[in-house]
Design a protein around this motif. Structure first.
Motif, mmCIF file in Angstrom:
data_model
loop_
_atom_site.group_PDB
_atom_site.id
_atom_site.type_symbol
_atom_site.label_atom_id
_atom_site.label_comp_id
_atom_site.label_asym_id
_atom_site.label_seq_id
_atom_site.Cartn_x
_atom_site.Cartn_y
_atom_site.Cartn_z
ATOM 1 N N MET A 1 -6.614 -2.017 -0.469
ATOM 2 C CA MET A 1 -6.543 -2.503 0.802
ATOM 3 C C MET A 1 -8.157 -2.991 1.349
ATOM 4 N N ALA A 2 -9.090 -3.029 0.587
ATOM 5 C CA ALA A 2 -10.332 -3.113 0.856
ATOM 6 C C ALA A 2 -10.754 -4.621 1.676
ATOM 7 N N LEU A 3 -9.558 -5.540 1.911
ATOM 8 C CA LEU A 3 -9.986 -6.708 2.417
ATOM 9 C C LEU A 3 -9.879 -6.436 3.742
ATOM 10 N N TYR A 4 -9.387 -5.429 4.137
ATOM 11 C CA TYR A 4 -9.185 -5.194 5.742
ATOM 12 C C TYR A 4 -10.321 -4.359 6.384
ATOM 13 N N THR A 5 -10.648 -4.359 7.520
ATOM 14 C CA THR A 5 -11.669 -3.603 8.279
ATOM 15 C C THR A 5 -12.147 -2.153 7.902
ATOM 16 N N GLY A 6 -11.083 -1.440 8.323
ATOM 17 C CA GLY A 6 -11.007 -0.032 8.224
ATOM 18 C C GLY A 6 -11.342 0.368 6.496
ATOM 19 N N PRO A 7 -10.358 -0.271 5.681
ATOM 20 C CA PRO A 7 -10.573 0.049 4.289
ATOM 21 C C PRO A 7 -11.810 -0.307 3.739
ATOM 22 N N MET A 8 -12.410 -1.552 4.131
ATOM 23 C CA MET A 8 -13.603 -1.935 3.703
ATOM 24 C C MET A 8 -14.935 -1.255 4.113
ATOM 25 N N VAL A 9 -14.858 -0.726 5.423
ATOM 26 C CA VAL A 9 -15.976 0.355 5.721
ATOM 27 C C VAL A 9 -15.865 1.445 5.085
ATOM 28 N N SER A 10 -14.733 2.049 5.098
ATOM 29 C CA SER A 10 -14.542 3.380 4.143
ATOM 30 C C SER A 10 -14.940 3.195 2.410
ATOM 31 N N THR A 11 -14.671 2.081 2.077
ATOM 32 C CA THR A 11 -15.120 1.917 0.569
ATOM 33 C C THR A 11 -16.588 2.105 0.702
ATOM 34 N N CYS A 12 -17.438 1.457 1.468
ATOM 35 C CA CYS A 12 -18.641 1.775 1.661
ATOM 36 C C CYS A 12 -19.039 3.264 1.820
ATOM 37 N N GLY A 13 -18.497 3.868 2.698
ATOM 38 C CA GLY A 13 -18.551 5.259 2.737
ATOM 39 C C GLY A 13 -18.327 6.226 1.541
ATOM 40 N N PHE A 14 -17.362 5.739 0.877
ATOM 41 C CA PHE A 14 -16.953 6.661 -0.258
ATOM 42 C C PHE A 14 -17.923 6.339 -1.304
ATOM 43 N N LEU A 15 -18.399 4.897 -1.495
ATOM 44 C CA LEU A 15 -19.355 4.752 -2.421
ATOM 45 C C LEU A 15 -20.766 5.565 -2.202
ATOM 46 N N LEU A 16 -20.901 5.813 -0.993
ATOM 47 C CA LEU A 16 -22.284 6.417 -0.651
ATOM 48 C C LEU A 16 -22.020 8.036 -1.082
ATOM 49 N N ILE A 17 -20.852 8.495 -0.773
ATOM 50 C CA ILE A 17 -20.494 9.841 -1.209
ATOM 51 C C ILE A 17 -20.567 10.066 -2.681
ATOM 52 N N PHE A 18 -20.056 9.222 -3.391
ATOM 53 C CA PHE A 18 -20.014 9.093 -4.751
ATOM 54 C C PHE A 18 -21.401 8.991 -5.503
ATOM 55 N N PHE A 19 -22.243 8.122 -4.837
ATOM 56 C CA PHE A 19 -23.405 7.805 -5.675
ATOM 57 C C PHE A 19 -24.421 8.954 -5.204
ATOM 58 N N GLY A 20 -24.137 9.089 -3.945
ATOM 59 C CA GLY A 20 -25.185 10.301 -3.220
ATOM 60 C C GLY A 20 -24.968 11.646 -4.106
#
Length: 181
Positions: A116-135
């Motif tokens: 669902m990453a083409l939409y606002t909510g999933p796009m922002v949460s993708t960035c958040g989950f990437l920060l969680i994963f890489f951190g």
């Protein structure tokens, strides 16, 4: 020495946890405030709703209760709660297991929002989950599992220790018939 190494390990982990915290805040904002797709794709026009409404009411394209989708939608909240708990444990104890939990939270979250990453909510949460994963991943890689120990015993006569070092360098053992290469 051991206590100093544990303190250094805790400082290393704590220095990377603000990245994970920022990721969790992005995910929470995306889940609570931003709009998520309803599942009607293509020429019909996509409708977006807050994530809570996506969980509570049936979507326009659904005819029944659609239990699997609802389990996934509620499950992401459970994943976020586990992430918050793992962040707190990692901050207080410096536990590598908590860092592994953060990595798993990042992977599960990314797998949930990836379609669902083409939409606002999933796009922002993708960035958040990437920060969680890489951190979590970088903190896990840079932290030490256990203190380094010497391969040679520390007790005994210094002459015996020199003999052990010589044997270790030459690749022979006391009971060996030939060199080990």
């Amino acid at each position: 020495m051991l206590e100093q190494r544990e303190r250094s390990n805790l400082q290393t982990i704590r220095s990377l946890l603000p990245v994970v915290f920022a990721g969790l805040m992005l995910v929470i904002v995306a889940l609570v405030i931003m709009l998520w797709p309803t599942g009607a794709y293509g020429d019909q026009g996509v409708q977006t709703v807050p994530h809570v409404l996506r969980v509570l009411r049936p979507l326009p394209s659904e005819t029944g209760l659609n239990i699997p989708r609802r389990i996934l939608d509620v499950g992401i909240y459970v994943v976020v709660l586990v992430g918050i708990g793992a962040l707190l444990i990692a901050w207080r104890r410096g536990s590598r297991n908590a860092l592994v939990s953060l990595i798993v939270v990042g992977v599960l979250g990314l797998s949930y929002v990836s379609g669902m990453a083409l939409y606002t909510g999933p796009m922002v949460s993708t960035c958040g989950f990437l920060l969680i994963f890489f951190g979590g991943l970088v903190a896990w890689v840079t932290s030490h599992n256990e203190p380094a120990t010497s391969a040679l015993p520390d007790d005994g006569d210094p002459a015996d220790r020199a003999d052990q070092i010589d044997r270790a360098e030459s690749g022979t053992d006391k009971y060996a018939s030939h060199t080990i290469t």
